[in-house]
Design a protein around this motif. Structure first.
Motif, mmCIF file in Angstrom:
data_model
loop_
_atom_site.group_PDB
_atom_site.id
_atom_site.type_symbol
_atom_site.label_atom_id
_atom_site.label_comp_id
_atom_site.label_asym_id
_atom_site.label_seq_id
_atom_site.Cartn_x
_atom_site.Cartn_y
_atom_site.Cartn_z
ATOM 1 N N GLY A 87 28.408 45.461 46.347
ATOM 2 C CA GLY A 87 29.457 45.935 45.466
ATOM 3 C C GLY A 87 30.214 44.781 44.808
ATOM 4 O O GLY A 87 30.148 43.643 45.270
ATOM 5 N N ARG A 88 30.940 45.110 43.738
ATOM 6 C CA ARG A 88 31.664 44.103 42.972
ATOM 7 C C ARG A 88 33.165 44.240 43.207
ATOM 8 O O ARG A 88 33.708 45.342 43.010
ATOM 9 N N PRO A 89 33.833 43.168 43.612
ATOM 10 C CA PRO A 89 35.276 43.252 43.818
ATOM 11 C C PRO A 89 35.990 43.516 42.495
ATOM 12 O O PRO A 89 35.626 42.946 41.464
ATOM 13 N N ARG A 90 36.997 44.391 42.545
ATOM 14 C CA ARG A 90 37.760 44.733 41.340
ATOM 15 C C ARG A 90 39.117 44.044 41.317
ATOM 16 O O ARG A 90 39.659 43.752 40.259
ATOM 17 N N VAL A 91 39.657 43.778 42.498
ATOM 18 C CA VAL A 91 40.929 43.077 42.639
ATOM 19 C C VAL A 91 40.748 42.054 43.767
ATOM 20 O O VAL A 91 39.870 42.217 44.628
ATOM 21 N N PRO A 92 41.549 40.976 43.788
ATOM 22 C CA PRO A 92 41.353 39.920 44.790
ATOM 23 C C PRO A 92 41.269 40.397 46.234
ATOM 24 O O PRO A 92 40.410 39.891 46.984
ATOM 25 N N PRO A 93 42.100 41.350 46.690
ATOM 26 C CA PRO A 93 41.985 41.773 48.104
ATOM 27 C C PRO A 93 40.622 42.363 48.467
ATOM 28 O O PRO A 93 40.258 42.389 49.652
ATOM 29 N N ARG B 228 21.822 33.797 36.252
ATOM 30 C CA ARG B 228 21.525 33.518 37.657
ATOM 31 C C ARG B 228 22.711 33.925 38.528
ATOM 32 O O ARG B 228 22.551 34.295 39.691
ATOM 33 N N LEU B 229 23.912 33.832 37.934
ATOM 34 C CA LEU B 229 25.133 34.242 38.619
ATOM 35 C C LEU B 229 25.901 35.207 37.736
ATOM 36 O O LEU B 229 25.805 35.168 36.507
ATOM 37 N N GLU B 230 26.677 36.053 38.393
ATOM 38 C CA GLU B 230 27.501 37.031 37.680
ATOM 39 C C GLU B 230 28.963 36.771 38.024
ATOM 40 O O GLU B 230 29.316 36.550 39.179
ATOM 41 N N ARG B 231 29.794 36.808 37.007
ATOM 42 C CA ARG B 231 31.214 36.524 37.197
ATOM 43 C C ARG B 231 31.997 37.828 37.355
ATOM 44 O O ARG B 231 31.753 38.813 36.644
ATOM 45 N N TRP C 262 41.617 38.068 36.513
ATOM 46 C CA TRP C 262 42.516 37.474 37.500
ATOM 47 C C TRP C 262 42.412 35.936 37.509
ATOM 48 O O TRP C 262 43.025 35.277 38.356
ATOM 49 N N THR C 263 41.626 35.382 36.596
ATOM 50 C CA THR C 263 41.469 33.919 36.542
ATOM 51 C C THR C 263 41.792 33.418 35.136
ATOM 52 O O THR C 263 40.890 33.057 34.372
ATOM 53 N N PRO C 264 43.066 33.378 34.767
ATOM 54 C CA PRO C 264 43.472 32.926 33.432
ATOM 55 C C PRO C 264 43.305 31.409 33.296
ATOM 56 O O PRO C 264 43.040 30.709 34.283
ATOM 57 N N PRO C 265 43.440 30.884 32.084
ATOM 58 C CA PRO C 265 43.326 29.432 31.891
ATOM 59 C C PRO C 265 44.309 28.665 32.776
ATOM 60 O O PRO C 265 45.424 29.118 33.038
#
Length: 300
Positions: free
Chosen positions: A179-185, A256-259, A264-267
């Motif tokens: 599964g893919r995390p939707r929020v950091p927790p 090869r990787l998925e982000r 939640w990762t701004p500049p």
């Protein structure tokens, strides 16, 4: 010899080569009187006469011939060394020493450092990476590279303006299975590649959204202290990794990787080169700073 010793030695050698005070004075850009005074001073300090002088001719004494024979090659080497140093003020050459942290070094290596070396092939760059922040002056570096918030206040900073952000990634097959995390927790339910800081402490993954910062102390099967090792583990499907986006940009582009968690990762804070104020910088230093400023403008 006095502090003006080199001028005095050059005067002795010029007279010996020309056989004339007048010709030597013209070569050195001095008056005949000033040249005579220089030679008199040298002879007083040495305690011997170097030249036999008459109204019609000038010749070396035995002591003078010995002196010129031994001093001449040394003065020539000194003149050549001075010419090499002066040339560095005009043509970029010599060595530039840069201290950087590893992630920052990877970000500027190809677009700035290697581009600089292609433009100025006579320059050698000594790029040292380490996690600790060092006193670049005390450690003998010309330049430092850190994020803008870590540049010492007494240094001159050149912003590189490179867009930077963190990236949370894993292989598509890992996310399909877990599964893919939707929020950091959500990361608490995943196998994560833990990060160890240079001081040995575990690194908490940093997130922010709408001005609200969140830190997650992730758990997982392995702890590593180098991004290249973490990347290998993530590509092998061990779990989720936390990187500077630049370190995995090509892997994301090649799928090869998925982000995930991108919102939640701004500049983050931009990179800066920094250096102490200095007089008479070398041509290599001036050229590198000039290229860095160009790079910073185009990277924004």
């Amino acid at each position: 010899m006095s502090r003006q010793g080199l001028i005095e030695l050059e005067a002795v050698l010029a007279i010996a080569a020309r056989g004339s005070f007048r010709a030597a004075a013209l070569e050195l850009g001095l008056s005949t009187t000033a040249l005579s005074n220089l030679i008199a001073k040298v002879e007083r300090e040495l305690g011997v006469r170097l030249f036999n002088r008459t109204t019609r001719s000038v010749s070396l004494t035995d002591a003078g011939r010995t002196f010129v024979g031994q001093v001449g090659p040394a003065v020539h080497e000194i003149q050549e060394a001075m010419a090499v140093v002066r040339a560095q003020q005009d043509t970029p050459s010599g060595t530039l020493r840069i201290n950087a942290f590893a992630t920052g070094a990877r970000e500027i290596l190809a677009p700035l450092v290697l581009a600089f070396l292609r433009r100025y092939p006579e320059v050698h760059v000594d790029l040292v990476t380490e996690g600790r922040i060092v006193d670049i002056v005390a450690e003998g570096f010309d330049l430092g590279l850190r994020t803008a918030d870590l540049v010492p206040s007494d240094m001159i900073a050149v912003s590189l303006g490179v867009p930077r952000s963190f990236a949370v990634v894993a292989t598509p097959s890992y996310f399909d299975a877990h599964g893919r995390p939707r929020v950091p927790p959500d990361l608490f339910a995943h196998q994560c590649i833990r990060i160890r800081l240079p001081n040995g402490a575990p690194y908490r993954w940093h997130f922010e959204k709408d001005g609200n910062p969140v830190q997650i102390d992730v758990d997982g099967p392995i702890t590593l202290d180098e991004a290249s090792l973490s990347r290998i583990a993530v590509l092998e499907g061990v779990g989720v990794g936390f990187f500077m986006e630049a370190d995995v940009r090509e892997d994301i582009a090649a799928r090869r990787l998925e982000r995930v968690l991108q919102d939640w990762t701004p500049p983050t804070v931009p990179l800066c080169l920094y250096y102490p104020g200095r007089k008479n910088p070398s041509a290599a230093f001036r050229a590198f700073i000039g290229l860095a400023r160009e790079f910073g403008k185009t990277a924004i």
